[in-house]
Design an enzyme around this catalytic site. Sequence first.
Site, PDB file in Angstrom:
ATOM      1  N   ARG A 157      -1.963   7.093   3.783  1.00 33.55           N
ATOM      2  CA  ARG A 157      -3.297   7.269   4.356  1.00 33.55           C
ATOM      3  C   ARG A 157      -3.277   6.613   5.730  1.00 33.55           C
ATOM      4  O   ARG A 157      -2.643   5.564   5.915  1.00 33.55           O
ATOM      5  CB  ARG A 157      -4.376   6.602   3.497  1.00 33.55           C
TER       6      ARG A 157
ATOM      7  N   GLU B 242      -9.470  10.362  10.575  1.00 37.04           N
ATOM      8  CA  GLU B 242      -9.345  11.828  10.505  1.00 37.04           C
ATOM      9  C   GLU B 242     -10.715  12.478  10.623  1.00 37.04           C
ATOM     10  O   GLU B 242     -11.671  11.953  10.071  1.00 37.04           O
ATOM     11  CB  GLU B 242      -8.687  12.218   9.177  1.00 37.04           C
TER      12      GLU B 242
ATOM     13  N   HIS C  61      -2.306  16.322   8.104  1.00 39.77           N
ATOM     14  CA  HIS C  61      -2.498  15.988   6.675  1.00 39.77           C
ATOM     15  C   HIS C  61      -2.149  17.173   5.762  1.00 39.77           C
ATOM     16  O   HIS C  61      -2.996  17.679   5.016  1.00 39.77           O
ATOM     17  CB  HIS C  61      -3.943  15.521   6.426  1.00 39.77           C
TER      18      HIS C  61
HETATM   19  P1  NAP Z   1       0.991   6.019  -7.173  1.00 37.47           P
HETATM   20  O1  NAP Z   1       1.906   6.637  -8.172  1.00 37.47           O
HETATM   21  O2  NAP Z   1      -0.196   5.266  -7.657  1.00 37.47           O
HETATM   22  O3  NAP Z   1       1.884   5.105  -6.215  1.00 37.47           O
HETATM   23  C1  NAP Z   1       1.392   4.193  -5.326  1.00 37.47           C
HETATM   24  C2  NAP Z   1       2.286   2.964  -5.396  1.00 37.47           C
HETATM   25  O4  NAP Z   1       1.868   2.032  -4.388  1.00 37.47           O
HETATM   26  C3  NAP Z   1       2.182   2.258  -6.738  1.00 37.47           C
HETATM   27  O5  NAP Z   1       3.433   2.278  -7.319  1.00 37.47           O
HETATM   28  C4  NAP Z   1       1.694   0.867  -6.393  1.00 37.47           C
HETATM   29  O6  NAP Z   1       2.306  -0.240  -6.963  1.00 37.47           O
HETATM   30  C5  NAP Z   1       2.005   0.725  -4.925  1.00 37.47           C
HETATM   31  N1  NAP Z   1       1.045  -0.201  -4.314  1.00 37.47           N
HETATM   32  C6  NAP Z   1      -0.295  -0.251  -4.458  1.00 37.47           C
HETATM   33  N2  NAP Z   1      -0.824  -1.258  -3.754  1.00 37.47           N
HETATM   34  C7  NAP Z   1       0.218  -1.869  -3.146  1.00 37.47           C
HETATM   35  C8  NAP Z   1       0.322  -2.970  -2.280  1.00 37.47           C
HETATM   36  N3  NAP Z   1      -0.762  -3.668  -1.903  1.00 37.47           N
HETATM   37  N4  NAP Z   1       1.560  -3.323  -1.846  1.00 37.47           N
HETATM   38  C9  NAP Z   1       2.646  -2.655  -2.231  1.00 37.47           C
HETATM   39  N5  NAP Z   1       2.617  -1.600  -3.066  1.00 37.47           N
HETATM   40  C10 NAP Z   1       1.410  -1.207  -3.511  1.00 37.47           C
HETATM   41  O7  NAP Z   1       0.416   7.136  -6.199  1.00 37.47           O
HETATM   42  P2  NAP Z   1       1.163   8.426  -5.637  1.00 37.47           P
HETATM   43  O8  NAP Z   1       0.820   9.596  -6.466  1.00 37.47           O
HETATM   44  O9  NAP Z   1       2.576   8.102  -5.387  1.00 37.47           O
HETATM   45  O10 NAP Z   1       0.365   8.589  -4.246  1.00 37.47           O
HETATM   46  C11 NAP Z   1       0.407   7.561  -3.283  1.00 37.47           C
HETATM   47  C12 NAP Z   1      -0.568   7.812  -2.155  1.00 37.47           C
HETATM   48  O11 NAP Z   1      -0.071   8.845  -1.329  1.00 37.47           O
HETATM   49  C13 NAP Z   1      -1.946   8.325  -2.591  1.00 37.47           C
HETATM   50  O12 NAP Z   1      -2.805   7.254  -2.956  1.00 37.47           O
HETATM   51  C14 NAP Z   1      -2.440   9.049  -1.373  1.00 37.47           C
HETATM   52  O13 NAP Z   1      -3.222   8.209  -0.571  1.00 37.47           O
HETATM   53  C15 NAP Z   1      -1.158   9.430  -0.645  1.00 37.47           C
HETATM   54  N6  NAP Z   1      -0.944  10.900  -0.617  1.00 37.47           N
HETATM   55  C16 NAP Z   1      -0.904  11.524   0.593  1.00 37.47           C
HETATM   56  C17 NAP Z   1      -0.683  12.886   0.641  1.00 37.47           C
HETATM   57  C18 NAP Z   1      -0.644  13.612   1.955  1.00 37.47           C
HETATM   58  O14 NAP Z   1      -1.091  14.741   2.032  1.00 37.47           O
HETATM   59  N7  NAP Z   1      -0.080  13.040   2.993  1.00 37.47           N
HETATM   60  C19 NAP Z   1      -0.502  13.626  -0.529  1.00 37.47           C
HETATM   61  C20 NAP Z   1      -0.561  12.954  -1.736  1.00 37.47           C
HETATM   62  C21 NAP Z   1      -0.780  11.582  -1.768  1.00 37.47           C
HETATM   63  P3  NAP Z   1       2.988  -0.683  -8.302  1.00 37.47           P
HETATM   64  O15 NAP Z   1       3.333   0.537  -9.081  1.00 37.47           O
HETATM   65  O16 NAP Z   1       4.183  -1.389  -7.810  1.00 37.47           O
HETATM   66  O17 NAP Z   1       2.021  -1.552  -8.990  1.00 37.47           O
END
Ligand code: NAP
Length: 325
Positions: free
Chosen positions: A237, A266, A284
């Site tokens: 993000r 955005e 995005h």
């Molecule tokens: P996810 O499975 O929840 O993965 C996010 C990871 O970040 C988790 O493993 C979590 O930690 C870690 N995390 C959270 N807070 C943290 C912190 N303060 N410091 C270090 N690590 C931290 O989510 P995902 O499905 O992979 O998606 C991740 C993000 O990508 C979404 O929230 C979204 O904002 C973004 N996204 C962007 C697009 C795009 O179009 N560009 C598309 C999809 C998603 P732990 O597991 O280690 O506890």
Amino acid sequence: MGKVLITTEMFPEELERLADAGHRVEAPERGRFPREEILDRIRDADALICLLSDRVDEELLARAPRLKAVANLGVGVDNIDLAAATRRGIPVTNTPEVLTETTADLGWALLMAAARRVVEADRDLREKGFPGWTFIPPHLGVDVYGRTLGVVGLGRIGTAVARRGRGFCMRVLYHSRTRKPELERELGLEYAPLDRLLSESDFVVLTVPLTPETRHLIGERELKLMKRDAVLVNIARGPVVDEAALARALKGGTIRAAALDVFEREPEVHPELLPLRNVVLTPHIGSATWATRRKMAELAVGSVIDVLAGRRPPNLVNPQAWKGT
Ligand code: NAP
């Protein structure tokens, strides 16, 4: 049976599914409803299917006395006031898993594009023509194969990004809230505190959700820790990176390049990023493939049909709000 407000144009087969389930749908034929129209149409809505660009906040929820479900067309839910929805007992769902590999692919497309200056080279060819093969061209880049990848946030997408790194025989470092010993073993990953990851990685890919802890996780100090030859990729993000600090770092040569799919405000892009050649910018499009957008729509519509039928939906983000059967 109820009214489902969809803030964006939607695939016809999903509109049919909602109609077959007995619901009345309001959705724009093209594009998306502006905020004012959403605030107006939400008054008698039983469910909302929305985009990450729609703010689901107190103002909106206070106008929606009938609302029983919010389905976000995305995995990140930073656009939704979860506490306010939960207080009102409104289940919120998202679309994890189905977009993981697609978003990781885009992360790699950006990484490769920035490393090998693909966008710059393409633009120059169109604007100035191909002057013929040269030994030391203006588009000399850096290698990816065999170098060091740093993944910040080892969740679903971060793991998918790291897995791809193995195919490029990279040393893969990760930083996350919790250590993942099984993934370390399976994928040969190495845990590193953020500062070490930044100082040792050639490519840093951000895949954390936006939370109060991750806002401006990468600012001036962190950029200075990175190698001068490093590339920063943000597919998480926008506000995870201090965009003004990044623009300064790219201009001053603190790091080599960046590639951004997401932006702090955005759809605005920081004006100082736009003229820079060493940053690749995409609007995005992380999950934007036909197949994935169809799966996201299917999941969101399925969640709404479930909630309105009293069934607990998969991908409930706020289980505390669930009082159904
Ligand atoms: P996810 O499975 O929840 O993965 C996010 C990871 O970040 C988790 O493993 C979590 O930690 C870690 N995390 C959270 N807070 C943290 C912190 N303060 N410091 C270090 N690590 C931290 O989510 P995902 O499905 O992979 O998606 C991740 C993000 O990508 C979404 O929230 C979204 O904002 C973004 N996204 C962007 C697009 C795009 O179009 N560009 C598309 C999809 C998603 P732990 O597991 O280690 O506890």
